[in-house]
Scaffold this motif. Sequence first.
Motif, PDB file in Angstrom:
ATOM      1  N   ASP A 103      35.520  37.331  28.153  1.00 12.25           N
ATOM      2  CA  ASP A 103      34.690  37.413  27.630  1.00 12.25           C
ATOM      3  C   ASP A 103      33.167  37.085  27.510  1.00 12.25           C
ATOM      4  O   ASP A 103      32.455  37.208  26.343  1.00 12.25           O
ATOM      5  CB  ASP A 103      35.179  37.792  25.600  1.00 12.25           C
ATOM      6  CG  ASP A 103      36.110  39.065  24.917  1.00 12.25           C
ATOM      7  OD1 ASP A 103      35.717  40.267  25.784  1.00 12.25           O
ATOM      8  OD2 ASP A 103      36.183  38.640  24.128  1.00 12.25           O
ATOM      9  N   ASP A 104      33.253  36.117  28.376  1.00  9.38           N
ATOM     10  CA  ASP A 104      32.724  35.102  28.538  1.00  9.38           C
ATOM     11  C   ASP A 104      31.088  35.829  29.238  1.00  9.38           C
ATOM     12  O   ASP A 104      30.303  34.845  29.821  1.00  9.38           O
ATOM     13  CB  ASP A 104      32.548  33.935  28.801  1.00  9.38           C
ATOM     14  CG  ASP A 104      33.988  34.114  30.369  1.00  9.38           C
ATOM     15  OD1 ASP A 104      33.696  35.195  30.985  1.00  9.38           O
ATOM     16  OD2 ASP A 104      33.956  33.366  31.422  1.00  9.38           O
ATOM     17  N   ASN A 105      31.426  37.024  29.690  1.00 12.21           N
ATOM     18  CA  ASN A 105      30.452  37.712  30.938  1.00 12.21           C
ATOM     19  C   ASN A 105      30.070  36.954  31.791  1.00 12.21           C
ATOM     20  O   ASN A 105      29.033  37.442  32.266  1.00 12.21           O
ATOM     21  CB  ASN A 105      29.101  37.448  30.057  1.00 12.21           C
ATOM     22  CG  ASN A 105      29.045  38.461  28.847  1.00 12.21           C
ATOM     23  OD1 ASN A 105      29.795  39.939  28.894  1.00 12.21           O
ATOM     24  ND2 ASN A 105      28.502  38.209  27.831  1.00 12.21           N
ATOM     25  N   ARG A 106      31.025  36.203  32.259  1.00 11.14           N
ATOM     26  CA  ARG A 106      30.911  35.193  33.464  1.00 11.14           C
ATOM     27  C   ARG A 106      31.001  36.833  34.262  1.00 11.14           C
ATOM     28  O   ARG A 106      32.875  37.087  34.796  1.00 11.14           O
ATOM     29  CB  ARG A 106      31.565  33.547  33.693  1.00 11.14           C
ATOM     30  CG  ARG A 106      31.694  33.523  35.145  1.00 11.14           C
ATOM     31  CD  ARG A 106      31.845  31.839  35.001  1.00 11.14           C
ATOM     32  NE  ARG A 106      33.408  32.365  34.917  1.00 11.14           N
ATOM     33  CZ  ARG A 106      34.315  32.388  35.950  1.00 11.14           C
ATOM     34  NH1 ARG A 106      34.177  31.096  36.828  1.00 11.14           N
ATOM     35  NH2 ARG A 106      35.954  31.914  35.674  1.00 11.14           N
ATOM     36  N   GLN A 107      30.769  37.036  36.124  1.00 14.91           N
ATOM     37  CA  GLN A 107      31.460  37.549  36.980  1.00 14.91           C
ATOM     38  C   GLN A 107      31.723  36.720  37.956  1.00 14.91           C
ATOM     39  O   GLN A 107      30.713  35.905  38.804  1.00 14.91           O
ATOM     40  CB  GLN A 107      30.352  38.403  36.858  1.00 14.91           C
ATOM     41  CG  GLN A 107      29.656  40.079  35.893  1.00 14.91           C
ATOM     42  CD  GLN A 107      29.131  40.597  36.764  1.00 14.91           C
ATOM     43  OE1 GLN A 107      28.067  40.273  37.632  1.00 14.91           O
ATOM     44  NE2 GLN A 107      28.770  41.788  36.063  1.00 14.91           N
ATOM     45  N   PHE A 108      32.754  37.429  38.883  1.00 13.23           N
ATOM     46  CA  PHE A 108      33.698  37.205  40.158  1.00 13.23           C
ATOM     47  C   PHE A 108      33.235  37.971  40.762  1.00 13.23           C
ATOM     48  O   PHE A 108      33.856  38.761  40.780  1.00 13.23           O
ATOM     49  CB  PHE A 108      34.884  36.644  39.653  1.00 13.23           C
ATOM     50  CG  PHE A 108      35.408  35.377  40.481  1.00 13.23           C
ATOM     51  CD1 PHE A 108      35.674  34.434  40.373  1.00 13.23           C
ATOM     52  CD2 PHE A 108      36.005  36.491  41.733  1.00 13.23           C
ATOM     53  CE1 PHE A 108      35.656  33.419  41.301  1.00 13.23           C
ATOM     54  CE2 PHE A 108      36.812  35.242  42.454  1.00 13.23           C
ATOM     55  CZ  PHE A 108      36.893  34.365  42.472  1.00 13.23           C
ATOM     56  N   PHE A 109      32.860  37.944  41.999  1.00 12.39           N
ATOM     57  CA  PHE A 109      32.309  38.582  43.065  1.00 12.39           C
ATOM     58  C   PHE A 109      33.852  37.668  44.247  1.00 12.39           C
ATOM     59  O   PHE A 109      33.603  37.037  44.455  1.00 12.39           O
ATOM     60  CB  PHE A 109      31.372  38.981  43.580  1.00 12.39           C
ATOM     61  CG  PHE A 109      30.432  39.250  43.087  1.00 12.39           C
ATOM     62  CD1 PHE A 109      30.732  40.380  42.515  1.00 12.39           C
ATOM     63  CD2 PHE A 109      29.495  38.747  42.422  1.00 12.39           C
ATOM     64  CE1 PHE A 109      29.790  41.503  41.392  1.00 12.39           C
ATOM     65  CE2 PHE A 109      28.864  39.098  40.738  1.00 12.39           C
ATOM     66  CZ  PHE A 109      29.325  40.686  40.366  1.00 12.39           C
ATOM     67  N   ALA A 110      34.562  38.825  44.339  1.00 11.50           N
ATOM     68  CA  ALA A 110      36.121  38.330  45.471  1.00 11.50           C
ATOM     69  C   ALA A 110      35.488  38.790  46.718  1.00 11.50           C
ATOM     70  O   ALA A 110      35.825  37.956  48.042  1.00 11.50           O
ATOM     71  CB  ALA A 110      37.072  38.962  44.874  1.00 11.50           C
TER      72      ALA A 110
END
Length: 178
Positions: free
Chosen positions: A116-123
Motif C-alpha cells: 500500500d506504500d504506492n512505491r512503483q518498481f519497474f523491472a
Amino acid sequence: MKATGIVRRIDDLGRVVIPKEIRRTMRIHEGDPLEIYTSSDGEVIFKKYSVIGEMGHNASQVADIMYKLAGCPVVVFDRDHVVATSGVTKKEFQERRVSPELEELMENRKQYFAEDDNRQFFAVEGVEQSSLACLPILSSGDVTGAVAFLNNGKNNKISESQKSLVNAAAQFLSSQIE
C-alpha cells in the motif's frame, strides 16, 4: 560484430584481460560465466552464459502457467535480459534489458512486493509497466535470474496467493537449474 579498437595480449598463462569499459557496458561482473565460441575464420567470441536462457522453453511454460493462475502478466529474466513472457506482447518485451532497480534487487538477493506504500518498481528497462512482485532465482547460492509479476492495471497491490505463486515460480526454475 563491432570492432572496439582495443588490442590485448595473451599472458604466459593464456589469460586475456577484458577492459573495464567493455565489462561495464556488457554488464560482465567478476565470477560471471562466459561461453567461448570459435569460427572457421579464426575468431574467438566470448558470450555471457545464461543458464535461464538455455532453458528458455521451460521458462516460457512456467510464465504461461503462472499467468493463467495469477491473472497478471509474467516475465522471466536471466541476469541481463528478458527470457520469457506471458500476458504481454512478446515483441515489446523480447530481449529487453533488466532495469537498474531489478539488477540491484538481484545483486542484493532481495524481494519486491507491491504493498500500500504506492512505491512503483519497474523491472524491465524502457517499459513503463510497474511490477506487483519481483523475486530472484537462486541456484547453489548464485543469482541466475528473476521472476516478475507485472501490474495488469486492475490492482496496485499483490495478493497473498500471487505472492505464493511468484515464490513457487522462482523456486521451480531454481530446481530446474540444479
